[in-house]
Motif scaffolding. Structure first.
Motif, PDB file in Angstrom:
ATOM      1  N   ILE A  19       0.835  -1.207   0.000  1.00 22.00           N
ATOM      2  CA  ILE A  19       0.000   0.000   0.000  1.00 22.00           C
ATOM      3  C   ILE A  19       0.870   1.256   0.000  1.00 22.00           C
ATOM      4  O   ILE A  19       0.545   2.244  -0.665  1.00 22.00           O
ATOM      5  CB  ILE A  19      -0.958   0.001   1.211  1.00 22.00           C
ATOM      6  N   THR A  20       1.982   1.206   0.717  1.00 21.88           N
ATOM      7  CA  THR A  20       2.904   2.342   0.686  1.00 21.88           C
ATOM      8  C   THR A  20       3.274   2.652  -0.762  1.00 21.88           C
ATOM      9  O   THR A  20       3.265   3.809  -1.180  1.00 21.88           O
ATOM     10  CB  THR A  20       4.172   2.020   1.508  1.00 21.88           C
ATOM     11  N   GLY A  21       3.579   1.614  -1.517  1.00 21.86           N
ATOM     12  CA  GLY A  21       3.919   1.791  -2.921  1.00 21.86           C
ATOM     13  C   GLY A  21       2.765   2.351  -3.729  1.00 21.86           C
ATOM     14  O   GLY A  21       2.945   3.274  -4.520  1.00 21.86           O
ATOM     15  N   VAL A  22       1.575   1.800  -3.517  1.00 26.00           N
ATOM     16  CA  VAL A  22       0.376   2.270  -4.223  1.00 26.00           C
ATOM     17  C   VAL A  22       0.185   3.770  -3.974  1.00 26.00           C
ATOM     18  O   VAL A  22       0.030   4.553  -4.922  1.00 26.00           O
ATOM     19  CB  VAL A  22      -0.883   1.504  -3.748  1.00 26.00           C
ATOM     20  N   VAL A  23       0.214   4.138  -2.702  1.00 25.69           N
ATOM     21  CA  VAL A  23      -0.043   5.539  -2.346  1.00 25.69           C
ATOM     22  C   VAL A  23       1.078   6.441  -2.866  1.00 25.69           C
ATOM     23  O   VAL A  23       0.815   7.555  -3.330  1.00 25.69           O
ATOM     24  CB  VAL A  23      -0.234   5.692  -0.826  1.00 25.69           C
ATOM     25  N   ASP A  24       2.314   5.951  -2.817  1.00 26.29           N
ATOM     26  CA  ASP A  24       3.430   6.726  -3.385  1.00 26.29           C
ATOM     27  C   ASP A  24       3.151   7.067  -4.845  1.00 26.29           C
ATOM     28  O   ASP A  24       3.284   8.213  -5.266  1.00 26.29           O
ATOM     29  CB  ASP A  24       4.737   5.922  -3.310  1.00 26.29           C
ATOM     30  N   ARG A  25       2.749   6.037  -5.609  1.00 29.86           N
ATOM     31  CA  ARG A  25       2.510   6.265  -7.044  1.00 29.86           C
ATOM     32  C   ARG A  25       1.324   7.190  -7.280  1.00 29.86           C
ATOM     33  O   ARG A  25       1.379   8.096  -8.113  1.00 29.86           O
ATOM     34  CB  ARG A  25       2.273   4.918  -7.749  1.00 29.86           C
ATOM     35  N   LEU A  26       0.244   6.955  -6.515  1.00 37.16           N
ATOM     36  CA  LEU A  26      -0.945   7.786  -6.695  1.00 37.16           C
ATOM     37  C   LEU A  26      -0.670   9.239  -6.288  1.00 37.16           C
ATOM     38  O   LEU A  26      -1.180  10.175  -6.903  1.00 37.16           O
ATOM     39  CB  LEU A  26      -2.119   7.227  -5.880  1.00 37.16           C
ATOM     40  N   GLU A  27       0.135   9.398  -5.244  1.00 39.77           N
ATOM     41  CA  GLU A  27       0.449  10.747  -4.771  1.00 39.77           C
ATOM     42  C   GLU A  27       1.311  11.481  -5.800  1.00 39.77           C
ATOM     43  O   GLU A  27       1.091  12.641  -6.107  1.00 39.77           O
ATOM     44  CB  GLU A  27       1.173  10.663  -3.423  1.00 39.77           C
ATOM     45  N   LYS A  28       2.280  10.740  -6.341  1.00 39.41           N
ATOM     46  CA  LYS A  28       3.163  11.300  -7.367  1.00 39.41           C
ATOM     47  C   LYS A  28       2.344  11.754  -8.575  1.00 39.41           C
ATOM     48  O   LYS A  28       2.653  12.759  -9.208  1.00 39.41           O
ATOM     49  CB  LYS A  28       4.160  10.224  -7.800  1.00 39.41           C
ATOM     50  N   ALA A  29       1.311  10.975  -8.882  1.00 39.89           N
ATOM     51  CA  ALA A  29       0.444  11.289 -10.026  1.00 39.89           C
ATOM     52  C   ALA A  29      -0.546  12.404  -9.687  1.00 39.89           C
ATOM     53  O   ALA A  29      -1.316  12.840 -10.541  1.00 39.89           O
ATOM     54  CB  ALA A  29      -0.306  10.049 -10.472  1.00 39.89           C
TER      55      ALA A  29
END
Lengths: 175, 175
Positions: free
Chosen positions: A71-81
């Motif tokens: 989830i950390t990875g998911v949120v990192d990517r979504l936040e970056k986007a």
DNA sequence: ATATATATCTTAGTCACTAAGAGATTTAGC
DNA sequence: GCTAAATCTCTTAGTGACTAAGATATATAT
């Protein structure tokens, strides 16, 4: 007897039709993720955020079945986007709330327009009363699937040799 | 006016309910894959095989949206697990048909029993006539989603800058 | 016969995932 | 209040499913 037989056949047809449409629904979601250029899980989380509103990272892990690390990875990517924002909970500073950024998320939402239009077209052929029936079915169906998911998950905690032997209905004929 | 408003609200409720139940359906599938110990795509292919019967590797790639290379991996794993068999087409020896091994596949099928039971319980509360309405909806809904998927896919072939309305941020390397 | 098309597989590299544990904060027990 | 245990998220290392590109084998067209 002929009546029950007709009903059994109807139920089988219904099961297959539901299965088909739900499989196609999955494919639609995959296509959305592809077009949007984000991972499947990322889109799944966006969907949860859309339905549940502001939720914690832990809750996302719980609902999706992913680990908190994933989830950390998911949120990192979504936040970056720019699709979501992290917000620390001021009351419990261990928690991180995730919330959608509406302006950006709307661009994803647009990809659901073809689906919405298709469904509107279908819905258009039903009366209000019929739509209420469909609503009841969707609501009860959701509860049923939710319960079934929990039942199945509990199998994960049961050692394979101790799992109750589920009786399966005869496998369907191969077309 | 009040009547149309009621219908609009009904449609919105319906859309959300459908979205929720379909999201839960996805989660059910993920849980099945987890319990069965196979990858999501592998299960998806099993499902296609169940619905379409004996299909070629290429057709699996087409339906799932995976590359043929990925399908080779999927079939390798499923074959190793004894769930499917490869069979060369004698008429066109380039083709490879994939078919399920019923005895093994049934073990996967058992994991759908909780779902089937839940749905049977729900269906039990509807009359034959109501079930026929649900069948009509599922059938038309499938067609609608299929068409919507095609419409959306065509966006993939359109260069991002030429896509109508949508200007999505590039998040991942595009093919 | 040669060229082109089609269907699957192979290879190399990428990215999302898990498991395990670290870091930060809160809660419980004394 | 102070320490220990619990809770929540993030980090790291390693794994495996995926894509792109091209190889291989077979079929079709000229």
């Amino acid at each position: 007897m002929s009546r029950t037989k007709a009903r059994t056949a109807l139920l089988e047809e219904l099961e297959e039709a539901m299965r088909r449409s739900s499989a196609q629904g999955v494919l639609y979601g995959q296509t959305v993720a592809n077009v949007a250029g984000i991972a499947n899980s990322d889109l799944e989380c966006m969907d949860i955020l859309y339905l549940e509103g502001r939720v914690t990272a832990g809750r996302l892990a719980e609902v999706t079945g992913l680990t908190t690390g994933a989830i950390t990875g998911v949120v990192d990517r979504l936040e970056k986007a720019g699709l979501v924002r992290r917000e620390r909970d001021e009351k419990d500073r261990r928690k991180v709330f995730i919330s959608v950024v509406p302006e950006q998320a709307m661009k994803i939402g647009q990809l659901y327009v073809p689906m919405q239009q298709a469904m509107e077209k279908v819905f258009g052929t039903y009366s209000d009363q019929e739509l209420r029936l469909l609503l009841r079915f969707a609501t009860e169906g959701y509860k049923g699937v939710l319960a079934a998911t929990e039942a199945l998950k509990s199998l994960l905690d049961t050692p394979p040799e101790k799992r109750p032997d589920l009786k399966l209905k005869k496998l369907r004929r191969q077309p």
